[in-house]
Motif scaffolding. Structure first.
Motif, mmCIF file in Angstrom:
data_model
loop_
_atom_site.group_PDB
_atom_site.id
_atom_site.type_symbol
_atom_site.label_atom_id
_atom_site.label_comp_id
_atom_site.label_asym_id
_atom_site.label_seq_id
_atom_site.Cartn_x
_atom_site.Cartn_y
_atom_site.Cartn_z
ATOM 1 N N GLY A 166 16.176 -35.658 21.089
ATOM 2 C CA GLY A 166 15.010 -36.738 21.934
ATOM 3 C C GLY A 166 15.547 -36.878 23.623
ATOM 4 O O GLY A 166 16.068 -36.235 23.900
ATOM 5 N N ASN A 176 11.614 -35.798 20.886
ATOM 6 C CA ASN A 176 11.710 -36.131 19.807
ATOM 7 C C ASN A 176 11.838 -34.798 18.911
ATOM 8 O O ASN A 176 12.048 -34.712 17.816
ATOM 9 C CB ASN A 176 10.473 -37.041 19.087
ATOM 10 C CG ASN A 176 9.339 -35.642 18.849
ATOM 11 O OD1 ASN A 176 8.996 -34.725 18.873
ATOM 12 N ND2 ASN A 176 8.488 -36.451 17.689
ATOM 13 N N PRO A 198 10.914 -39.639 13.706
ATOM 14 C CA PRO A 198 10.627 -40.745 14.692
ATOM 15 C C PRO A 198 9.709 -40.073 15.882
ATOM 16 O O PRO A 198 10.192 -38.974 15.829
ATOM 17 C CB PRO A 198 12.440 -40.778 15.675
ATOM 18 C CG PRO A 198 13.102 -40.431 14.228
ATOM 19 C CD PRO A 198 12.176 -39.502 14.376
ATOM 20 N N THR A 199 9.008 -41.272 16.796
ATOM 21 C CA THR A 199 8.278 -40.754 17.564
ATOM 22 C C THR A 199 9.004 -40.504 19.307
ATOM 23 O O THR A 199 10.310 -40.794 19.052
ATOM 24 C CB THR A 199 7.048 -42.051 17.875
ATOM 25 O OG1 THR A 199 8.107 -42.945 18.295
ATOM 26 C CG2 THR A 199 6.197 -42.893 16.714
ATOM 27 N N PRO A 200 8.735 -39.274 19.870
ATOM 28 C CA PRO A 200 8.745 -39.580 21.308
ATOM 29 C C PRO A 200 9.904 -40.622 22.053
ATOM 30 O O PRO A 200 8.963 -41.063 22.170
ATOM 31 C CB PRO A 200 8.148 -38.207 21.793
ATOM 32 C CG PRO A 200 7.141 -38.368 20.437
ATOM 33 C CD PRO A 200 7.136 -39.529 20.250
ATOM 34 N N ARG A 201 10.804 -40.948 21.953
ATOM 35 C CA ARG A 201 11.879 -41.931 22.355
ATOM 36 C C ARG A 201 13.642 -41.462 23.366
ATOM 37 O O ARG A 201 13.143 -40.101 23.923
ATOM 38 C CB ARG A 201 12.277 -42.554 21.510
ATOM 39 C CG ARG A 201 13.480 -41.894 20.626
ATOM 40 C CD ARG A 201 13.397 -43.149 19.355
ATOM 41 N NE ARG A 201 12.205 -42.487 19.036
ATOM 42 C CZ ARG A 201 12.440 -44.277 17.988
ATOM 43 N NH1 ARG A 201 13.132 -44.905 17.882
ATOM 44 N NH2 ARG A 201 10.685 -44.305 17.401
#
Length: 474
Positions: A166, A176, A198-201
């Motif tokens: 990420g 991500n 996971p979602t982009p972060r």
């Protein structure tokens, strides 16, 4: 927050599971306050690299010695082999960085990614090495599929490989993706995982557990902070969201974490409104969250962009937190002394025969499990190996070793099958005995009923006999 400890005092006096301020000895000057820096402990010394203060990126390397309780500047010089390189934007000084990652590998501190104005023209992730023994640094040429430049990523060390997840690129796009850098060959590989991750972060935390799983916790998008936990199986490359138990964990971003055995400690962070006041820990073997301790809302530890490391002092493990920002930049060191693990195992009470059988099965299973782990390690090394081709003799050696291990595994599995077969036979005998017992119980009940009927019949005959005698007598 309790009272601080001066450098002249011993950390042994610090309470357990409680943050205390560690003051340098003899009024030793502290480094500039900062956040979004990177830090690692190497041989009783805390190395702090770069960071940000008042919108300006820092290029210094500061060192705190836990033996003398003093700060000093490292001032590494650039490797002489790189001083005459073309397009050398930084000259001989280490580049100013913020939002970067730092890991210890061999004699080096490996600095990965981050935002730097001096190299803003580069759109690829940069890697630097700081040799703490020679007090020198170098920019590293990497190969393969080099990832997009970014900041706020997580970087975890697994053997000689870095796992980077990420972050936010130079155009503020959230990511991500997962990339692996082999530090032996400096070769990058992008890892394609199964969906459901996971979602982009960015500004999340990550840790490797049992050399088998990558854990991702929290972080944020441009508008939302997260408290979710994701688990990546590094063998199957499948993501999952394990069900957690224990304390309720609030969303946070910009926190810091470190894994000690099976315990993942996390401190600081915030939710864009306030700083996180609790120091939390997750038992990665059970997915149970708990709160170690808490601080006040205005405490320097309730901040974002701090770092968290661990070290052993006087035989006891300690968490080391440094820096951060919660409306004010910090340059303080805080120490939390951890209670020692209770290694006493519960004693199981059982019959000698059952204990012997259980011990036999447990021993066989333990050896098979260890063999499986060793086999998986070798296979995992092959699966994730992104090095250059190995010599044929080396490959044959690995194949031969795997064959030997598989042979041992087959023998142990055969032994375990024999034990299970014996247990099955004993169970059949027990079932047969229970069946016989049931039939005997029914037969006994029938006999008891017949005896009761005969007793009643005899009693009636006796009464009749007495009555007949009475009539004859009259």
């Amino acid at each position: 927050m309790g009272e601080g400890i001066n450098g002249d005092a011993c950390l042994a006096a610090a309470p357990y599971d409680h943050w205390v301020l560690l003051g340098p000895a003899g009024g030793s000057p502290r480094p500039s306050a900062r956040y979004k820096h990177a830090a690692q402990v190497v041989q009783d010394k805390l190395y702090v690299v770069g960071g940000s203060r008042n919108g300006r990126s820092l290029s210094d390397v500061q060192v705190f010695d836990f033996r003398t309780f003093t700060w000093s500047a490292l001032n590494p010089t650039r490797d002489s082999n790189q001083l005459n390189l073309e397009n050398n934007a930084t000259g001989g000084s280490f580049p100013a960085l913020t939002g970067h990652s730092l890991v210890k590998w061999k004699n080096n501190l490996v600095v990965v990614a981050g935002n730097t104005r001096s190299l803003s023209s580069s759109n690829k992730v940069s890697v630097w090495l700081i040799d703490v023994e020679t007090n020198s640094w170098s920019a590293v040429d990497t190969y393969g599929k080099v990832p997009t430049a970014r900041g706020g990523q997580s970087v975890s060390l697994l053997g000689s490989r870095l796992l980077m997840f990420g972050g936010e690129d130079n155009k503020r796009r959230l990511l991500n993706d997962l990339h692996i850098l082999d530090l032996e060959t400096m070769m990058w590989e992008e890892v394609k995982t199964e969906k459901g991750g996971p979602t982009p972060r960015y500004d999340h935390s990550a840790a490797v557990y049992a050399d088998h799983y990558l854990l991702i916790f929290g972080g944020s998008s441009h508008s939302t902070c997260f408290s979710d936990l994701y688990l990546l199986d590094l063998q199957t490359l499948e993501w999952s969201q394990p069900d957690t138990q224990g304390a309720h964990i609030a969303p946070r971003s910009g926190h810091a974490g470190t894994m000690i055995d099976e315990k993942w400690y996390i401190v600081g962070g915030g939710d864009n409104a306030s700083g996180s006041t609790d120091t939390i820990v997750m038992n990665a073997s059970k997915f149970v969250w708990s709160v170690v301790t808490s601080v006040s809302a205005r405490d320097p530890l309730a901040c974002e962009g701090l770092t968290l490391c661990s070290t052993t002092v006087d035989g006891e493990k300690n968490l080391i937190a440094f820096g951060g920002y919660n409306g004010k930049y910090s340059n303080e060191i805080f120490v939390l002394k951890l209670k020692a693990k209770n290694l006493v195992q519960p004693r199981l009470l059982q019959s000698p025969a059952a204990a012997a059988a259980a011990a036999s099965v447990t021993a066989a299973y333990a050896v098979i499990t260890a063999t499986d782990e060793k086999t998986r390690d070798i296979v995992a090394t092959d699966d994730f190996d992104i090095k250059k081709a190995q010599p044929a003799s080396s490959s044959k050696k690995f194949v031969a070793e795997i064959d030997v291990i598989n042979g041992e595994k087959d023998k142990l599995e055969s032994r375990l099958a024999e034990v299970r077969d014996e247990n099955s036979k004993l169970k059949d005998k027990l079932d047969l005995a229970n069946q016989s017992y049931g039939e005997l119980a029914k037969e006994l009940e029938s006999v008891q009923f017949q005896l009761a009927a005969e007793g009643s019949r005899c009693q009636k005959l006796e009464v009749l006999n007495l009555h007949t005698k009475s009539i004859l007598c009259t």
